[in-house]
Design a protein around this motif. Sequence first.
Motif, PDB file in Angstrom:
ATOM      1  N   MET A   1       0.869  -1.162   0.090  1.00 40.42           N
ATOM      2  CA  MET A   1       0.063  -0.102  -0.100  1.00 40.42           C
ATOM      3  C   MET A   1       0.865   1.175   0.040  1.00 40.42           C
ATOM      4  SD  MET A   1      -3.209  -0.545   2.757  1.00 40.42           S
ATOM      5  CE  MET A   1      -2.351  -0.422   4.137  1.00 40.42           C
ATOM      6  N   ARG A   2       0.500   2.290  -0.735  1.00 40.31           N
ATOM      7  CA  ARG A   2       1.195   3.552  -0.819  1.00 40.31           C
ATOM      8  C   ARG A   2       0.134   4.655  -0.297  1.00 40.31           C
ATOM      9  NH1 ARG A   2       2.500   7.428  -5.150  1.00 40.31           N
ATOM     10  NH2 ARG A   2       0.969   6.451  -6.337  1.00 40.31           N
ATOM     11  N   LEU A   3       0.451   5.523   0.783  1.00 39.03           N
ATOM     12  CA  LEU A   3      -0.168   6.325   1.188  1.00 39.03           C
ATOM     13  C   LEU A   3      -0.171   7.381   0.250  1.00 39.03           C
ATOM     14  CD1 LEU A   3      -1.965   7.713   3.741  1.00 39.03           C
ATOM     15  CD2 LEU A   3       0.319   8.574   4.325  1.00 39.03           C
ATOM     16  N   LEU A   4      -1.376   8.046  -0.325  1.00 44.79           N
ATOM     17  CA  LEU A   4      -1.535   9.083  -1.385  1.00 44.79           C
ATOM     18  C   LEU A   4      -1.719  10.479  -0.557  1.00 44.79           C
ATOM     19  CD1 LEU A   4      -3.807   7.525  -3.888  1.00 44.79           C
ATOM     20  CD2 LEU A   4      -1.647   7.592  -4.049  1.00 44.79           C
ATOM     21  N   LEU A  22     -17.063   4.906   0.669  1.00 44.42           N
ATOM     22  CA  LEU A  22     -15.964   5.001  -0.261  1.00 44.42           C
ATOM     23  C   LEU A  22     -15.241   3.861  -0.303  1.00 44.42           C
ATOM     24  CD1 LEU A  22     -14.484   8.407   1.065  1.00 44.42           C
ATOM     25  CD2 LEU A  22     -15.672   8.211  -1.186  1.00 44.42           C
ATOM     26  N   ASN A  23     -14.916   2.959   0.519  1.00 42.49           N
ATOM     27  CA  ASN A  23     -14.313   1.506   0.124  1.00 42.49           C
ATOM     28  C   ASN A  23     -15.118   0.863  -0.467  1.00 42.49           C
ATOM     29  OD1 ASN A  23     -11.638   1.859   1.437  1.00 42.49           O
ATOM     30  ND2 ASN A  23     -12.528   1.620   3.723  1.00 42.49           N
ATOM     31  N   LEU A  31      -8.145   1.677  -4.563  1.00 46.51           N
ATOM     32  CA  LEU A  31      -7.866   2.724  -3.524  1.00 46.51           C
ATOM     33  C   LEU A  31      -8.374   2.139  -2.302  1.00 46.51           C
ATOM     34  CD1 LEU A  31      -9.153   5.987  -5.476  1.00 46.51           C
ATOM     35  CD2 LEU A  31      -6.979   5.250  -4.855  1.00 46.51           C
ATOM     36  N   MET A  32      -7.910   2.683  -1.154  1.00 42.49           N
ATOM     37  CA  MET A  32      -8.560   2.096   0.229  1.00 42.49           C
ATOM     38  C   MET A  32      -8.555   3.444   1.104  1.00 42.49           C
ATOM     39  SD  MET A  32      -7.226  -0.955   2.714  1.00 42.49           S
ATOM     40  CE  MET A  32      -5.770  -0.006   3.456  1.00 42.49           C
ATOM     41  N   LEU A  46      -8.290  10.965   8.280  1.00 37.85           N
ATOM     42  CA  LEU A  46      -8.590  10.309   6.874  1.00 37.85           C
ATOM     43  C   LEU A  46      -7.346   9.933   6.055  1.00 37.85           C
ATOM     44  CD1 LEU A  46     -10.803   9.051   4.882  1.00 37.85           C
ATOM     45  CD2 LEU A  46     -11.127  11.465   3.835  1.00 37.85           C
ATOM     46  N   SER A  47      -7.021   8.759   5.818  1.00 36.07           N
ATOM     47  CA  SER A  47      -6.126   8.601   4.995  1.00 36.07           C
ATOM     48  C   SER A  47      -6.654   7.879   3.522  1.00 36.07           C
ATOM     49  CB  SER A  47      -4.943   7.566   5.776  1.00 36.07           C
ATOM     50  OG  SER A  47      -4.666   8.075   6.550  1.00 36.07           O
ATOM     51  N   ILE A  48      -6.061   8.216   2.541  1.00 28.44           N
ATOM     52  CA  ILE A  48      -6.358   7.584   1.212  1.00 28.44           C
ATOM     53  C   ILE A  48      -5.079   6.547   0.748  1.00 28.44           C
ATOM     54  CG2 ILE A  48      -7.252   7.704  -1.121  1.00 28.44           C
ATOM     55  CD1 ILE A  48      -8.253  10.413  -0.293  1.00 28.44           C
ATOM     56  N   TYR A  49      -5.095   5.381   0.407  1.00 25.73           N
ATOM     57  CA  TYR A  49      -4.064   4.438   0.019  1.00 25.73           C
ATOM     58  C   TYR A  49      -4.278   4.092  -1.369  1.00 25.73           C
ATOM     59  CZ  TYR A  49      -3.009   4.446   4.942  1.00 25.73           C
ATOM     60  OH  TYR A  49      -2.673   4.762   6.350  1.00 25.73           O
ATOM     61  N   GLU A  50      -3.307   3.963  -2.061  1.00 28.96           N
ATOM     62  CA  GLU A  50      -3.458   3.027  -3.552  1.00 28.96           C
ATOM     63  C   GLU A  50      -2.827   1.772  -3.036  1.00 28.96           C
ATOM     64  OE1 GLU A  50      -1.684   3.943  -7.756  1.00 28.96           O
ATOM     65  OE2 GLU A  50      -0.260   4.169  -6.211  1.00 28.96           O
ATOM     66  N   VAL A  51      -3.768   0.646  -3.532  1.00 31.56           N
ATOM     67  CA  VAL A  51      -3.273  -0.771  -3.090  1.00 31.56           C
ATOM     68  C   VAL A  51      -2.880  -1.493  -4.435  1.00 31.56           C
ATOM     69  CG1 VAL A  51      -4.528  -0.871  -1.152  1.00 31.56           C
ATOM     70  CG2 VAL A  51      -5.484  -1.509  -3.042  1.00 31.56           C
TER      71      VAL A  51
END
Length: 51
Positions: A1-4, A22-23, A31-32, A46-51
């Motif tokens: 996972m990469r934090l966006l 959103l999930n 996206l997660m 609130l964190s948005i990750y690319e998985v």
Amino acid sequence: MRLLVSKSFTSNDELYKIVDLLNKTLKDYNLMFGLSKDTDGKTMTLSIYEV
């Protein structure tokens, strides 16, 4: 996972509903979304990750 991106907000119990929506809606876009409450209980992040 990469934090966006991550952003802090005033604590609000309704934010969990938004993150859940959103999930469920954007999982096909790899996206997660995560939500954490700070130890003081006054802010949520609130964190948005690319998985």
